[in-house]
Design an enzyme around this catalytic site. Sequence first.
Site, PDB file in Angstrom:
ATOM      1  N   ALA A  12     -11.423  -5.450  15.091  1.00 23.85           N
ATOM      2  CA  ALA A  12     -10.954  -6.749  15.256  1.00 23.85           C
ATOM      3  C   ALA A  12      -9.840  -7.143  14.351  1.00 23.85           C
ATOM      4  CB  ALA A  12     -12.457  -7.766  14.863  1.00 23.85           C
TER       5      ALA A  12
ATOM      6  N   LYS B 197      -7.476  -5.017  13.240  1.00 28.14           N
ATOM      7  CA  LYS B 197      -6.404  -4.400  13.930  1.00 28.14           C
ATOM      8  C   LYS B 197      -5.809  -4.859  15.455  1.00 28.14           C
ATOM      9  CE  LYS B 197      -5.885  -1.810  10.354  1.00 28.14           C
ATOM     10  NZ  LYS B 197      -4.408  -1.563   9.505  1.00 28.14           N
TER      11      LYS B 197
ATOM     12  N   TYR C 175     -12.901  -3.711  11.581  1.00 24.00           N
ATOM     13  CA  TYR C 175     -11.776  -3.052  11.430  1.00 24.00           C
ATOM     14  C   TYR C 175     -11.089  -3.083  12.677  1.00 24.00           C
ATOM     15  CZ  TYR C 175      -8.410   0.774  10.418  1.00 24.00           C
ATOM     16  OH  TYR C 175      -7.356   1.413  10.227  1.00 24.00           O
TER      17      TYR C 175
ATOM     18  N   ASN D 233      -2.804  -7.224  -4.669  1.00 21.90           N
ATOM     19  CA  ASN D 233      -4.102  -7.181  -3.984  1.00 21.90           C
ATOM     20  C   ASN D 233      -3.749  -8.130  -3.055  1.00 21.90           C
ATOM     21  OD1 ASN D 233      -6.358  -7.650  -2.709  1.00 21.90           O
ATOM     22  ND2 ASN D 233      -7.433  -7.272  -4.789  1.00 21.90           N
TER      23      ASN D 233
ATOM     24  N   GLY E  50       0.740  -1.369  -0.094  1.00 20.84           N
ATOM     25  CA  GLY E  50       0.030  -0.032   0.035  1.00 20.84           C
ATOM     26  C   GLY E  50       0.893   1.203   0.061  1.00 20.84           C
TER      27      GLY E  50
HETATM   28  P1  NAP Z   1      -5.276   5.000   2.449  1.00 16.16           P
HETATM   29  O1  NAP Z   1      -4.815   6.474   1.920  1.00 16.16           O
HETATM   30  O2  NAP Z   1      -6.585   4.492   2.261  1.00 16.16           O
HETATM   31  O3  NAP Z   1      -4.252   3.918   1.618  1.00 16.16           O
HETATM   32  C1  NAP Z   1      -4.562   2.569   1.669  1.00 16.16           C
HETATM   33  C2  NAP Z   1      -3.270   1.931   0.703  1.00 16.16           C
HETATM   34  O4  NAP Z   1      -3.463   0.601   0.875  1.00 16.16           O
HETATM   35  C3  NAP Z   1      -3.285   2.439  -0.477  1.00 16.16           C
HETATM   36  O5  NAP Z   1      -1.920   2.360  -1.101  1.00 16.16           O
HETATM   37  C4  NAP Z   1      -4.063   1.104  -1.279  1.00 16.16           C
HETATM   38  O6  NAP Z   1      -3.604   0.862  -2.627  1.00 16.16           O
HETATM   39  C5  NAP Z   1      -3.601   0.150  -0.364  1.00 16.16           C
HETATM   40  N1  NAP Z   1      -4.428  -1.039  -0.484  1.00 16.16           N
HETATM   41  C6  NAP Z   1      -5.961  -1.022  -0.150  1.00 16.16           C
HETATM   42  N2  NAP Z   1      -6.507  -2.320  -0.334  1.00 16.16           N
HETATM   43  C7  NAP Z   1      -5.318  -3.186  -0.793  1.00 16.16           C
HETATM   44  C8  NAP Z   1      -5.311  -4.520  -0.930  1.00 16.16           C
HETATM   45  N3  NAP Z   1      -6.444  -5.350  -0.999  1.00 16.16           N
HETATM   46  N4  NAP Z   1      -3.964  -5.083  -1.544  1.00 16.16           N
HETATM   47  C9  NAP Z   1      -2.980  -4.266  -1.322  1.00 16.16           C
HETATM   48  N5  NAP Z   1      -3.109  -2.826  -1.168  1.00 16.16           N
HETATM   49  C10 NAP Z   1      -4.211  -2.363  -0.548  1.00 16.16           C
HETATM   50  O7  NAP Z   1      -4.929   4.460   3.868  1.00 16.16           O
HETATM   51  P2  NAP Z   1      -3.924   4.768   4.931  1.00 16.16           P
HETATM   52  O8  NAP Z   1      -4.624   6.095   5.921  1.00 16.16           O
HETATM   53  O9  NAP Z   1      -2.449   5.519   4.479  1.00 16.16           O
HETATM   54  O10 NAP Z   1      -3.739   3.866   6.005  1.00 16.16           O
HETATM   55  C11 NAP Z   1      -2.390   2.836   5.919  1.00 16.16           C
HETATM   56  C12 NAP Z   1      -2.570   2.009   6.963  1.00 16.16           C
HETATM   57  O11 NAP Z   1      -2.752   2.532   8.297  1.00 16.16           O
HETATM   58  C13 NAP Z   1      -3.645   0.984   6.953  1.00 16.16           C
HETATM   59  O12 NAP Z   1      -3.765  -0.287   7.348  1.00 16.16           O
HETATM   60  C14 NAP Z   1      -4.707   1.638   7.876  1.00 16.16           C
HETATM   61  O13 NAP Z   1      -5.774   0.806   8.528  1.00 16.16           O
HETATM   62  C15 NAP Z   1      -3.690   2.249   8.862  1.00 16.16           C
HETATM   63  N6  NAP Z   1      -4.275   3.284   9.754  1.00 16.16           N
HETATM   64  C16 NAP Z   1      -4.523   4.446   9.184  1.00 16.16           C
HETATM   65  C17 NAP Z   1      -5.080   5.595  10.197  1.00 16.16           C
HETATM   66  C18 NAP Z   1      -5.428   7.054   9.516  1.00 16.16           C
HETATM   67  O14 NAP Z   1      -5.846   7.611  10.196  1.00 16.16           O
HETATM   68  N7  NAP Z   1      -5.222   7.394   8.140  1.00 16.16           N
HETATM   69  C19 NAP Z   1      -5.104   5.254  11.191  1.00 16.16           C
HETATM   70  C20 NAP Z   1      -4.663   4.109  11.852  1.00 16.16           C
HETATM   71  C21 NAP Z   1      -4.321   3.176  11.246  1.00 16.16           C
HETATM   72  P3  NAP Z   1      -4.352   1.548  -3.678  1.00 16.16           P
HETATM   73  O15 NAP Z   1      -3.812   3.221  -3.911  1.00 16.16           O
HETATM   74  O16 NAP Z   1      -3.946   0.883  -4.873  1.00 16.16           O
HETATM   75  O17 NAP Z   1      -5.795   1.656  -3.848  1.00 16.16           O
END
Ligand code: NAP
Length: 248
Positions: free
Chosen positions: A157, A159, A155, A64, A14
């Site tokens: 669960a 995490k 989500y 994916n 990602g």
């Molecule tokens: P984001 O901006 O939505 O980006 C998600 C990334 O994951 C993108 O690169 C996406 O690729 C990729 N992705 C989604 N589904 C996928 C799949 N099935 N296979 C492979 N790649 C996939 O998310 P983010 O906010 O940066 O979050 C990154 C991580 O941090 C996540 O695990 C999220 O749960 C965690 N997190 C985020 C926050 C927050 O506040 N943002 C807080 C706590 C935890 P594409 O671009 O190709 O779709």
Amino acid sequence: MHDTYKNKIVLVTGASRGIGKAIAYKFASQGAYVLGTATTEKSAQKISNNFKKKQLLGSGFVLNIAKKSSIEQFEKNIKDLDAPNILINNAGITQDNLLLRMKDDEWEDVIHTNLTGMFRMTKLCLRGMMKARFGRIINISSIVGLTGNPGQTNYSASKAGMIGFTRSLAKEVGSRGITVNAVAPGFIKTDMTDVLSDEVHESLLQHISLSRLGEPDEIASVVDFLASDRAAYITGQTISVNGGMYMG
Ligand code: NAP
């Protein structure tokens, strides 16, 4: 450019946007060769182009993590490269709903992507790390895996599951020089939180001691630390990076 990670191969799932993108650049700008993944060919190509433009080492790959066949194809695509030394399980999704309204699909997609995806990607990288007697695995969990959040049973669960996985695997592979840790971000400015309404945003700020959302680079800095030699004696831990929203 620093060369902290010279000759290291870092796999970031990602890496096309948000936190994963910041992590990918953090490593690439310190000399690592970064394998950054995205779900589409176009985004993977963009990752490659951006590394090239910035004269950094690395390439984009399609992956994916929710699909076994895609993981198998990815494994074939990287087989000529050295095995990753550092794995960042960052890719994740949300599909929020109250439990009584939650469809099987919403439950399964989130668990399958966030939890099973991490399991499969870790298995893919672990053999190489065991052989090398060195490895760093860093799983991006979430504050809601620790606190819970209404509308996010699936989500949270997934995490919380990542945290249990992190601790168990740390115990399995510590003797091989591999550390396994999790980072639990609070609310970070990315596409994932862009969808929150102004009202939710305002009420969130009241619970964050530092009165602001976090930046992706503030997560990347902690991931960098955990991957570095400075953190060689840290394993099985979950590091919260949440602006003081939760202090447990
Ligand atoms: P984001 O901006 O939505 O980006 C998600 C990334 O994951 C993108 O690169 C996406 O690729 C990729 N992705 C989604 N589904 C996928 C799949 N099935 N296979 C492979 N790649 C996939 O998310 P983010 O906010 O940066 O979050 C990154 C991580 O941090 C996540 O695990 C999220 O749960 C965690 N997190 C985020 C926050 C927050 O506040 N943002 C807080 C706590 C935890 P594409 O671009 O190709 O779709």
